[in-house]
Design a protein around this motif. Structure first.
Motif, PDB file in Angstrom:
ATOM      1  N   LYS A  18       0.846  -1.184   0.000  1.00  0.00           N
ATOM      2  CA  LYS A  18       0.000   0.000   0.000  1.00  0.00           C
ATOM      3  C   LYS A  18       0.877   1.228   0.000  1.00  0.00           C
ATOM      4  N   ARG A 202       1.050   0.530   5.200  1.00  0.00           N
ATOM      5  CA  ARG A 202      -0.133   1.071   4.532  1.00  0.00           C
ATOM      6  C   ARG A 202      -1.065   1.715   5.543  1.00  0.00           C
ATOM      7  N   MET A 204      -5.249   2.280   5.757  1.00  0.00           N
ATOM      8  CA  MET A 204      -6.541   1.916   5.188  1.00  0.00           C
ATOM      9  C   MET A 204      -7.582   2.879   5.748  1.00  0.00           C
ATOM     10  N   GLU A 260      -2.635  -5.485  10.717  1.00  0.00           N
ATOM     11  CA  GLU A 260      -3.380  -4.228  10.755  1.00  0.00           C
ATOM     12  C   GLU A 260      -3.888  -3.962  12.166  1.00  0.00           C
ATOM     13  N   GLN A 410      -5.510  -3.549  -1.674  1.00  0.00           N
ATOM     14  CA  GLN A 410      -4.788  -2.833  -0.627  1.00  0.00           C
ATOM     15  C   GLN A 410      -4.127  -1.564  -1.162  1.00  0.00           C
ATOM     16  N   TYR A 413      -7.142   0.940  -2.229  1.00  0.00           N
ATOM     17  CA  TYR A 413      -8.302   0.921  -1.336  1.00  0.00           C
ATOM     18  C   TYR A 413      -8.834   2.324  -1.047  1.00  0.00           C
ATOM     19  N   LEU A 455     -11.594  -8.455   1.851  1.00  0.00           N
ATOM     20  CA  LEU A 455     -10.656  -7.332   1.882  1.00  0.00           C
ATOM     21  C   LEU A 455     -11.370  -5.987   1.824  1.00  0.00           C
TER      22      LEU A 455
END
Length: 820
Positions: A18, A202, A204, A260, A410, A413, A455
């Motif tokens: 990501k 990453r 999100m 995560e 990812q 996203y 996901l």
């Protein structure tokens, strides 16, 4: 090495799946060397660097990144495009400013299999030409900096060698049966990145808003770059509105661990909504402290509510939005897949100016730069993995598909433009494997569908053209090519409604037809008389061939821009009367190269675009504008049609494409009256006139009005009334010099010296002496072998000091020479 510093705290690069922003990032563009073959080993790439040995082989060429193996040979009419290994090499200056920090190479995409070496140490590899990936070179650089070679042979620089390989491989996606080239090379940007000891892999940012747009939620999760360091670190999250005003802030300590973890959820009342008309973007900034060092990642997000109504249209933010779309391949004249950021920006801007609010990225994950443009311009996106044709491979093949789907979701996203994750294309197309098992394909499709929803539960899944899997995904697009591969274009609405009734959610992607830029016809629909109306109007194996099989426009039509405009015009006027329709996407925006179409008028080119491979607009571009845009525009059909033909005094049609309410036509200074636009009055929404032309030159002008605004357009052409016979003579002449290029035109004449305006003979250009022919571009004016358009064909060359001779050949006719 040319250093492009990406703004501190705002730069984006990929760390293991990501995007992430770093304080130190450099695009590695200059001072590269390349060789298009394999080496005996990486030692051959580094052993003679700096040695000045005149006997060094193989010979390397200097290149700039992005770079594609197949920039030219993909459209060379006389050879198959190269599929095999190639090597790149350069030398890095590595000075990591962070104590115990990491040095990374971030690949925005490379095709199709890649191996990375620091000196002779392999530090990473990747399979897949379209997703992003990162290689940690920290230890390899540190080890090499301790060697004698670092100090003496390389004088304080670090040798980097990269092997890319696009060889044919049945156990790799996409299939070589696909209707596009599987390019090789470092054809997207490569970045040298320095990060602190603790950084993010990453962020999100899950954005939610109700259909009324009143209540918004922004949930932030992060993953630390592994290996996790242990302990805790300070993390701060800031949320800024589209004007840069802070509307949310959170700060706390978090454990540095694998996987995560959720940071915070921000409620936002009455957020500014993202839409094609107003693509409002919020900024999420995550700051991580590690001792004296700071790592910052910045993401753009948008609040929007999406809904594909079952058995109904698409809704954005609670209101119906007819998706007016097209497609994009990563391909351009002269560079193939190696499109620079300015080229990408220009292409996306041209789409928006055509009125596009939707794009399907076919048939693979595309550059982050494309998605960023879609976010900022307001274009919603269907993005898909390259499971395209061929069937289903084994364990390695299937694992690649799962990995590419995971990476795509990812990595993209946070983009508000994305509404659909595509799981495959034409998966009913067998050929790569001895068996074609529909149940195995269904099982794998179900697995991908479940993975996508795991996901990202908020977005839809879709596939195109695999009827035996259409019940698995959320949205389905059947194959409908009314008026091209099957049926006639007036079948379009009836066929579409029948397909719509057979699925839960219907979205029609891929429709249209080929057109040879510069070819026009006075009676373009003649081929339809040979075609039987078909309720399916789909595409089947062999339909793309120009030989054999049943009658079809794709084989028996004239490939004129005139026919394509009628086909597009009919589809667009029908779409305005289909309230259940979620939308469509024309295939594609731009002509692109393909290995499976060697016999097309420009060899190895799919010519269905509304612009040529170099962005030259075809007539169909303006048809779309007339239906899809609001800024007043007007365009007379025929801006690239220098000679029309017919009888003396014959009434000829003039078509005007405009989004204005009224238009008045003038021919040779005489008004032929004002007409009102009516989208259901085919062709050209009622803006068509039948008028006489005079033999010789004619001037046609139109003035269109929308309220108090007035726009106009004018063209000129010669009207030929003399009839012609079979072409017997080819001529060649210089027609212009401009911007360092000389334009040469070949023409076909009959025995009486009359230009043959319907001649489509093959013309082959060649050059001897000084200068360089501008061929292998994949355009109607940039190919050494091309079918004539209305009895002519042109080529351009760079004139240089000295004598140059240009030759033109056409089967059965005498070769002609022109000396410059």
């Amino acid at each position: 090495m040319k250093v492009v510093k990406l703004a501190v705290f705002l730069l984006i690069f990929l760390l293991g799946g990501k995007s992430a922003a770093a304080q130190q990032s450099t695009r590695l563009t200059d001072n590269w060397e390349f060789v298009k073959q394999d080496l005996g080993g990486v030692w051959e790439a580094v052993r003679l660097v700096g040695a000045g040995n005149p006997e060094s082989v193989p010979l390397w060429e200097k290149v700039t990144l992005p770079h594609c193996f197949n920039a030219r040979d993909a459209v060379n009419p006389d050879v198959n495009y190269y599929q095999g290994p190639g090597w790149y090499r350069t030398q890095l200056e590595v000075q990591n400013p962070y104590a115990n920090g990491r040095t990374l190479l971030h690949f925005e995409g490379a095709g199709q299999k890649t191996e990375v070496y620091i000196h002779t140490t392999r530090v990473g590899n990747h399979v897949g030409g379209y997703d992003e990936w990162t290689v940690d070179i920290t230890q390899a650089v540190a080890d090499f900096q301790k060697t004698e070679a670092f100090h003496k042979q390389f004088k304080g620089k670090v040798p980097l060698s990269i092997r890319c390989d696009n060889s044919r491989d049945l156990e790799m996606m996409p299939s070589d049966l696909s209707d596009f080239n599987l390019y090789g090379g470092l054809y997207r940007y490569l970045n040298l990145v320095h990060v602190p000891v603790i950084s993010l892999a990453r962020v999100m940012a899950k954005v939610e808003v109700d259909a009324a747009g009143k209540q918004g939620r922004l949930n932030i999760k992060v993953a630390f770059q592994e290996p996790a360091q242990g302990g805790e670190t300070q993390v701060q999250v800031r949320v800024l509105d589209p004007k840069g005003k802070q509307v949310g802030k959170h700060q706390a300590s978090y454990p540095v661990k694998a996987g995560e973890q959720e940071l915070h959820t921000f409620p936002l009342k009455n957020p500014l909504l993202w839409s094609p008309d107003k693509p409002q973007l919020y900024t999420v900034q995550v700051t991580v402290k590690s001792g004296a060092d700071t790592f910052v990642q910045t993401e753009k997000v948008g609040f929007r509510h999406i809904e594909f109504v079952e058995k109904g249209p698409f809704k954005l933010n609670g209101q119906r939005l007819l998706l007016r779309g097209t497609h994009r391949h990563e391909d351009h004249a002269g560079v193939a897949a190696a499109m620079t950021e300015p080229l990408i920006r220009q292409e996306m801007r041209m789409m928006k100016e055509m009125g596009v609010n939707f794009i399907r990225l076919g048939h693979y994950q595309q550059s982050r730069l494309v998605l960023q443009q879609c976010d900022s311009l307001g274009i919603v996106v269907w993005e898909e993995i390259p499971w395209c044709r061929g069937g289903l491979g084994g364990r390695i093949y299937q694992e690649q598909g799962r990995r590419m789907l995971t990476n795509m979701i990812q990595q993209h996203y946070n983009h508000p433009s994305v509404i659909i994750w595509g799981l495959g294309n034409e998966n009913d197309w067998a050929g790569d494997f001895p068996e074609f098992d529909k149940e195995r394909i269904r099982t794998y499709m179900k697995e991908l569908n479940a993975l996508s929803h795991q996901l990202d539960p908020a977005r839809y899944t879709a596939i195109r053209r695999c009827d035996f899997c259409k019940d698995i995904v959320d949205v389905y697009s059947p194959s409908i090519w009314a008026g091209w591969y099957r049926g006639v274009y007036t079948d379009y609405k009836e066929v579409s409604q029948k397909e719509f009734e057979g699925v839960k959610r219907f979205l029609h992607v891929e429709w249209g037809g080929d057109s040879h830029a510069g070819r026009h016809a006075e009676t373009p629909d003649n081929a339809l008389a040979k075609i039987s109306s078909a309720q399916r109007a789909d595409e089947r194996a062999g339909d793309a061939s120009l030989f054999g099989g049943s009658a079809r426009v794709s084989k028996d039509g004239d490939w004129s821009e005139s026919y394509l405009c009628n086909l597009v015009d009919w589809h667009l006027k029908e779409q305005e009367t289909m309230p259940w329709l979620s939308g469509t996407a024309y295939w594609p925006f731009k002509d692109f190269s393909t290995p499976v179409r060697p016999d097309n008028p420009v060899p190895y080119m799919n010519q269905k675009g509304v612009v040529e491979r170099d962005f030259t607009k075809k007539e169909a571009y303006y048809v779309f504008q007339s239906y899809w845009t609001t800024q007043p525009m007007v365009h007379i059909y025929g801006h690239s049609w220098p000679v029309r033909w017919g009888d003396e005094g014959e009434q000829k049609m003039v078509k005007v494409y405009s989004n204005c309410a009224q238009a008045e036509l003038f021919v040779n200074g005489k008004s032929y009256g004002t007409k009102n636009r009516n989208s259901q009055d085919f062709p050209a929404a009622g803006l068509h006139w039948t008028v006489p032309f005079v033999t010789g030159q004619n001037q046609v002008r139109v003035v269109a009005r929308q309220g108090q605004q007035t726009v106009q357009h004018e063209i000129s052409f010669r009207y030929q009334t003399r009839k012609w016979g079979k072409p017997t003579r080819l001529t060649l002449e210089k027609v212009s010099d401009a911007k360092g290029l000389t334009t040469i035109e070949a023409k076909l004449f009959d025995a009486q010296g009359v230009q043959c305006l319907d001649a489509a003979n093959w013309v082959h250009f060649s050059l001897a002496g000084a200068g360089k022919l501008h061929d292998d571009l994949g355009t109607s004016s940039g190919s050494s072998k091309v079918q004539a358009y209305n009895g002519r064909a042109i080529i351009r060359l760079e004139a240089q000091a000295g004598q140059t001779a240009v030759a033109a050949q056409s089967p059965g006719l005498a070769t002609v020479l022109l000396t410059l």
